[in-house]
Enzyme design. Structure first.
Site, short mmCIF file in Angstrom:
data_model
loop_
_atom_site.label_atom_id
_atom_site.label_comp_id
_atom_site.label_asym_id
_atom_site.label_seq_id
_atom_site.Cartn_x
_atom_site.Cartn_y
_atom_site.Cartn_z
N ARG A 90 24.26 -23.27 9.43
CA ARG A 90 25.14 -22.13 9.74
C ARG A 90 25.83 -21.60 8.49
NH1 ARG A 90 27.51 -24.38 15.57
NH2 ARG A 90 25.73 -23.58 16.79
N TYR A 114 20.30 -16.29 15.11
CA TYR A 114 19.87 -17.69 15.11
C TYR A 114 20.94 -18.64 14.57
CZ TYR A 114 17.97 -16.79 10.33
OH TYR A 114 17.78 -16.45 9.01
N GLU A 115 20.64 -19.93 14.77
CA GLU A 115 21.58 -21.03 14.49
C GLU A 115 22.87 -20.90 15.31
OE1 GLU A 115 20.20 -23.29 13.13
OE2 GLU A 115 18.62 -22.28 12.05
N GLY A 116 22.74 -20.41 16.54
CA GLY A 116 23.89 -20.15 17.39
C GLY A 116 24.31 -18.71 17.20
N MET A 155 13.63 -27.52 12.50
CA MET A 155 14.59 -27.85 13.54
C MET A 155 14.02 -27.33 14.85
SD MET A 155 18.68 -27.19 13.45
CE MET A 155 18.51 -25.51 12.87
#
Length: 597
Positions: free
Chosen positions: A301, A438-440, A162
């Site tokens: 997430r 990570y991932e927001g 990603m």
């Protein structure tokens, strides 16, 4: 480092006794029975415990090495361990049979994911990102893209990444500058990409034949902002019409990030288009790249939350085993292991209660994802989807925050030895620390919950969930031995409802609503995490008490009762204090000048 013992008994307790294998009753899973699930978990336990786990410390010590040609050498044994995973068909266990997978429920795939990350988080990141790429292409890829790329991804012969972040564009993806230029004069419907991406997990390696990069980029005529971003598939090796691998694409690893932890995971800086431009293919609609990428990100997430639980489980095992063996001090006048000291017991019980609760919550979320995808009735699917969307930011943020605290407690149990790398306790803390980022970041997850998810339905989905939590509290209160647990849980429900009212009211203020959401989001998310985890512990207590009353003389159930008692009476009160922080308002946050701090 203590050998990793896959928590099969604990996972079975959640699937069989708390969730009652509810996913197996859904359409599409008629051929999946409890015996098959048991066999899958047993085999996953062997792979993770015997093949992956012994490499965890190896990966930490050796790390990855970038070669002069841009290739990346993985730690010793990593490539073989990944291939053992792929050849065993593990990459496709949660993928639909129509897409070449085994078609098992998400809740089973999630349980396997926990064991992968508990055994070796750095290695587990590779299939986790690939799962997201499969989901994105299955949802948004063209028929040709699915026919060309899905099968090798599902089989694990190819892996996925990603590509979002750029040096100037972290969480604010509206600042993405990577360019994708259409090539109408060249054969094939493709674009040429030029730009740089950073923090790309497993962005370069040789464990698989090919790597498929999903890349956010802008076309030349795209507007500024989020609506100008599109999603492109950029393979490391171009794929010929017959499916064979062709020429190397113009994408290159320019460096490896030097990280606090997960040293065995190659986190790369990637350069697209240093020569003729990297060939890429538009995925889905132009200008809807963020929407399409969020398919991948939501999958990731949930799995990041599970990743945190896996590391926390291993930290819990490591601390317990050390505490049982380490002789230090006396109790009642006799020499004893540190596990006999009440303060160490407090830490061990705190770690275990949290892991139990987090696992149950994450698998409950996975069960809702199964229902959202497979339930027969549209209304049931919609309700499950709304509930899953409320749970995912809580699972991601709360589980990963708690994983860091649990791993830190693990170091503390070891005392000075925990600060020594050879014990392995420090590695777990270092590895866990990335997951809240990570991932927001977890602040973004909190904003998603308190802002987007509550506002869109006025809190209806969360309120419905809290009705179930309140029912569990009532069931606990009705049992004399469990009444204090029920009273504590009921208080948590009341606090979370009060906090929700404050957040909804303040967030609706046309002048200060945005600031209010920013101020209250993180304590609200934490309160929600504490209450929903306490709910799982309450459910566990009811099951354990019933089993013991039925004559099961089992230390397992007594341990579940102890875990629930500690969690509801000692840990939940800490979380309930978040309500006071919300009710205190935001004046200090609004007025402070950061330069003065």
């Amino acid at each position: 480092m203590t050998p990793y013992a896959p928590p099969l008994r604990d996972v079975r307790f959640v699937l069989e006794e708390l969730l009652e294998h509810g996913s197996l009753s859904l359409p599409g899973f008629e051929e999946v029975g409890p015996d098959l699930v048991e066999a899958v978990l047993e085999e996953a336990g062997r792979l993770t415990g015997e093949v992956w786990a012994p490499l965890n410390a190896v990966g930490d010590r050796q790390g990855c090495r970038r070669r002069e040609d841009g290739g990346v050498a993985l730690p010793e044994g990593f490539a073989d361990a990944y291939r053992a995973y792929a050849e065993g068909g593990w990459n496709g266990i949660g993928v639909a049979q129509a897409q070449g997978g085994q078609g098992l429920p998400e809740v089973v795939a999630s349980a396997v994911q926990e064991m992968l990350h508990g055994a070796n988080m750095a290695l587990g990141l590779c299939p986790m990102l690939t799962a997201g790429a499969i989901e994105a292409l299955a949802r948004h890829g063209s028929e040709m893209q699915q026919a060309t790329y899905l099968a090798p991804l599902v089989e694990g012969r190819w892996t996925g990444t990603m590509n979002l972040t750029e040096p100037q564009a972290g969480s604010d993806l509206s600042r993405v500058r990577t360019q994708a230029v259409p090539c109408p004069d060249e054969p094939g419907d493709h674009y040429r990409l030029r730009g740089q991406k950073i923090f790309i997990t497993w962005g370069e390696h040789e464990a698989a034949e090919n790597i498929l990069h999903l890349v956010l980029a802008r076309t030349p005529d795209a507007p500024e902002g989020n609506k100008g971003i599109s999603l492109f598939l950029v393979p490391k090796f171009l794929v010929e019409a017959d499916g064979s691998l062709g020429a190397r694409n113009d994408v290159r690893c320019t460096g490896l990030e030097h990280k606090l932890g997960i040293h065995g995971s190659p986190t790369c800086s990637l350069s697209f288009g240093e020569r003729e431009g990297a060939v890429g293919y538009l995925v889905g609609e132009a200008g809807r790249g963020l929407n399409h990428m969020f398919t991948m990100m939501n999958e990731a997430r949930h799995k990041v939350g599970i990743q945190g639980i896996g590391v926390a489980e291993r930290a819990c095992q490591q601390a317990r085993d050390y505490a049982l063996e380490r002789m230090q001090g006396r109790r009642h006048g006799e020499p004893c292991a540190i596990a006999d000291h009440l303060d160490v017991k407090r830490m061990l019980l705190s770690m275990r209660a949290r892991v139990d609760a987090l696992r149950a919550l994450a698998l409950t979320g996975a069960a809702q994802m199964d229902r959202a995808r497979h339930a027969a009735e549209a209304d049931e699917r919609a309700a499950a989807q709304a509930r899953a969307e409320v749970l995912i930011p809580v699972i991601k943020a709360f589980a990963t925050d708690q994983a860091v605290e649990i791993a830190s407690l693990g170091v503390q149990v070891h005392g000075g030895m925990g600060y020594i790398e050879e014990t392995g306790a420090a590695q777990l803390l270092r590895d866990a620390r990335i997951a809240p980022i990570y991932e927001g970041t977890n602040g973004i997850q909190a904003l998603d919950l308190a802002g987007r998810k509550l506002a869109r339905d006025g809190g209806a989905a969360l309120s419905s969930l809290l009705d179930e939590v309140a029912a569990t509290a009532a069931a606990l209160t009705a049992r004399d031995a469990l009444r204090p647990l029920g009273e504590s849980l009921a208080g948590g429900v009341a606090d979370l409802r009060s906090a929700m009212s404050v957040v909804l009211t303040a967030g609706a203020d046309p002048q200060n609503g945005a600031d209010a959401i920013q101020a209250f989001a993180t304590p609200f998310s934490s309160l929600a995490g504490h209450v929903l985890c306490a709910w799982q512990l309450g459910r566990s207590a009811l099951r354990a008490e019933a089993a013991l009353a039925a004559g099961s003389d089992d230390d397992f159930y007594r341990a579940k009762l102890a875990s629930a008692d500690f969690g509801l009476r000692h840990w939940l009160p800490e979380g309930r204090a978040r309500l006071a922080a919300i009710e205190a308002g935001m004046a200090s946050l609004v007025s402070v000048d950061p330069a003065s701090l």
